[in-house]
Design a protein around this motif. Structure first.
Motif, PDB file in Angstrom:
ATOM      1  N   TRP A 178     -12.191   6.073  16.776  1.00 23.06           N
ATOM      2  CA  TRP A 178     -11.307   7.078  16.178  1.00 23.06           C
ATOM      3  C   TRP A 178     -11.993   8.437  16.209  1.00 23.06           C
ATOM      4  CZ3 TRP A 178      -6.790   4.695  15.700  1.00 23.06           C
ATOM      5  CH2 TRP A 178      -6.805   3.312  15.567  1.00 23.06           C
ATOM      6  N   LEU A 209     -12.730   1.485   5.584  1.00 25.73           N
ATOM      7  CA  LEU A 209     -12.114   0.497   6.476  1.00 25.73           C
ATOM      8  C   LEU A 209     -13.116  -0.412   7.176  1.00 25.73           C
ATOM      9  CD1 LEU A 209      -9.217   2.677   7.900  1.00 25.73           C
ATOM     10  CD2 LEU A 209      -9.186   1.089   5.969  1.00 25.73           C
ATOM     11  N   TYR A 210     -14.376  -0.050   7.204  1.00 24.68           N
ATOM     12  CA  TYR A 210     -15.412  -0.960   7.683  1.00 24.68           C
ATOM     13  C   TYR A 210     -16.782  -0.456   7.258  1.00 24.68           C
ATOM     14  CZ  TYR A 210     -15.015   2.350  11.683  1.00 24.68           C
ATOM     15  OH  TYR A 210     -14.896   3.461  12.480  1.00 24.68           O
ATOM     16  N   THR A 239      -5.367   5.315   6.322  1.00 20.53           N
ATOM     17  CA  THR A 239      -6.310   6.435   6.274  1.00 20.53           C
ATOM     18  C   THR A 239      -6.227   7.210   4.960  1.00 20.53           C
ATOM     19  OG1 THR A 239      -4.688   7.947   7.194  1.00 20.53           O
ATOM     20  CG2 THR A 239      -6.113   6.790   8.765  1.00 20.53           C
ATOM     21  N   ARG A 261      -5.762  -7.815   8.986  1.00 20.79           N
ATOM     22  CA  ARG A 261      -4.513  -7.596   9.742  1.00 20.79           C
ATOM     23  C   ARG A 261      -3.602  -8.785   9.459  1.00 20.79           C
ATOM     24  NH1 ARG A 261      -4.874  -2.550  10.113  1.00 20.79           N
ATOM     25  NH2 ARG A 261      -6.663  -1.765  11.240  1.00 20.79           N
ATOM     26  N   GLY A 273      -4.391  -1.224  15.552  1.00 16.72           N
ATOM     27  CA  GLY A 273      -5.755  -0.916  15.111  1.00 16.72           C
ATOM     28  C   GLY A 273      -5.790   0.033  13.935  1.00 16.72           C
TER      29      GLY A 273
HETATM   30  O1  KQY Z   1      -5.556   6.647  12.140  1.00 20.16           O
HETATM   31  C1  KQY Z   1      -6.692   6.994  12.104  1.00 20.16           C
HETATM   32  N1  KQY Z   1      -6.975   8.260  12.137  1.00 20.16           N
HETATM   33  C2  KQY Z   1      -7.800   6.077  11.979  1.00 20.16           C
HETATM   34  C3  KQY Z   1      -7.455   4.747  11.572  1.00 20.16           C
HETATM   35  C4  KQY Z   1      -8.676   3.946  11.365  1.00 20.16           C
HETATM   36  C5  KQY Z   1      -8.391   2.542  11.435  1.00 20.16           C
HETATM   37  C6  KQY Z   1      -9.602   1.701  11.347  1.00 20.16           C
HETATM   38  N2  KQY Z   1      -9.226   0.360  11.394  1.00 20.16           N
END
Ligand code: KQY
Length: 366
Positions: free
Chosen positions: A92, A125-126, A213, A293, A350
């Motif tokens: 990202w 998110l991680y 996000t 997910r 994702g």
């Molecule tokens: O949408 C975004 N800007 C980033 C999403 C991050 C997702 C991580 N699984």
């Protein structure tokens, strides 16, 4: 040479240009982590290849790739796309990459924000995200541009600018206590002034429903050009997106920008809600600390998450009845650019879409 600078872009006469201004190139990061991308990221890699290929019609494209995927990416991508080895945690670059700034002479510099994977240990998110946090500096080094380390947790997808002093963002994201808990709204506006040369911040309340996000602006609204904004929309009052978009519309139409203009706001209808299928859910590795997910979960699908490139608009399609009206609207809003619609579902699975996986580099002197 590429050095860290201790002043600010504003003090040095630099500003963040609008995405619709000329680009010197675009950056992406190759997807591979199996706890975010189904089936070992193979479908996502095809989708990223389509996005990179479309953008490369108008500007030089660079893909950052881990050592493990280097040969595969080189084989999958067309030869005119530059492939560089760049360790990262996920793909990202809108969020972990640099925000480029330019000055009146066309000199180029980068802003390196603090990155905590969309909320750190409080809803992020991680874990870990230490390699993503180095991406902005790596890009600046490769491009030989100086960079500013901004003392603010901020993802590039949480801001859109008109290049003339106005910034759009959401309270849901920038005021989230898991980003900058000790800063007030005024403190954050001051930072946006110092690091992007922003004079006026227009705050929407929330982003797209269920956007992981914390409601990035780049999924709900964006500048087409100064004074003109596009907004994701639904007429379905029973949809949770309705009240969010209605509130955003009211705020945008009531606002004036940094130059004192009223905004022209164009609605782009969202696709039919996109839900994760069982097959899609089962293709993702389960890892503690990563975003699950789950079958049936609604994804934050929106046509607003497009990339404005040199001569092209690269938009997502979802094989939905709203695809064609969205394409037509973008063609009307960008009469001088070719609209290229690429499959968006694998990227959406994702957690984001085309804008989130790209980072423009303005045309400038290095
Ligand atoms: O949408 C975004 N800007 C980033 C999403 C991050 C997702 C991580 N699984």
């Amino acid at each position: 040479m590429s050095r860290p600078l201790t002043s600010t872009p504003k003090a040095d006469g630099f500003r963040m240009p609008g995405e619709f201004e000329s680009h010197g190139g675009c950056w992406m990061l190759w997807p591979e982590r199996p706890d975010n991308w189904r089936l070992g990221a193979k479908p996502a890699q095809h989708a990223f290849t389509a996005v990179a290929t479309a953008i490369a019609e108008g500007e030089p494209m660079t893909m950052g790739v881990s050592p493990a995927q280097y040969q595969n990416a080189l084989a999958m991508l067309p030869p005119h796309i530059r492939v560089v080895e760049m360790t990262h945690d996920d793909s990202w670059i809108r969020d972990c990459g640099p925000t480029f700034v330019i000055n009146g002479a066309g000199d180029l510099r980068a802003v390196d924000w603090e990155f905590n994977a969309w909320g750190g240990l409080d809803g992020g998110l991680y874990f870990p995200w230490d390699q993503d946090a180095l991406v902005a500096r790596k890009v600046a080094q490769m491009e030989r541009v100086d960079w500013y380390a901004a003392p603010l947790v901020l993802e590039g997808g949480s801001i859109h600018v008109d290049g003339e002093g106005t910034l759009l963002t959401t309270e849901e994201c920038l005021l989230n206590p898991n980003r900058n808990p000790l800063m007030t709204k005024a403190d954050i506006e001051e930072m946006l002034g110092d690091y992007l040369n922003i004079e006026k911040t227009i705050w929407l309340d929330k982003g797209v429903f269920n956007d992981e996000t914390s409601g990035h602006i780049d999924n709900i609204a964006c500048f087409i050009r100064p004074g003109v904004v596009a907004l994701t929309w639904t007429d379905d009052k029973s949809d949770p997106q309705y009240e969010i978009s209605k509130d955003a519309y009211e705020r945008l139409t009531a606002a004036t920008d940094a130059r004192g203009r009223k905004l022209e706001v164009h609605k782009i209808h969202q696709p039919t809600p996109v839900l994760i299928t069982r097959e899609e859910s089962e293709g993702v590795d389960v890892v503690q600390g990563s975003q699950p997910r789950t079958e049936g979960e609604r994804l934050a699908a929106s046509y607003i998450n497009f990339y404005i490139g040199n001569g092209v608009i690269v938009m997502a399609r979802f094989d939905d009845p709203q695809d064609e009206p969205a394409r037509q609207k973008l063609a009307e809003l960008f009469p001088d650019r070719k609209i290229i619609a690429v499959p968006g579902r694998e990227i959406l699975l994702g957690g984001g879409n085309i804008h989130c996986i790209t980072q423009q580099q303005p045309l400038g002197r290095k």
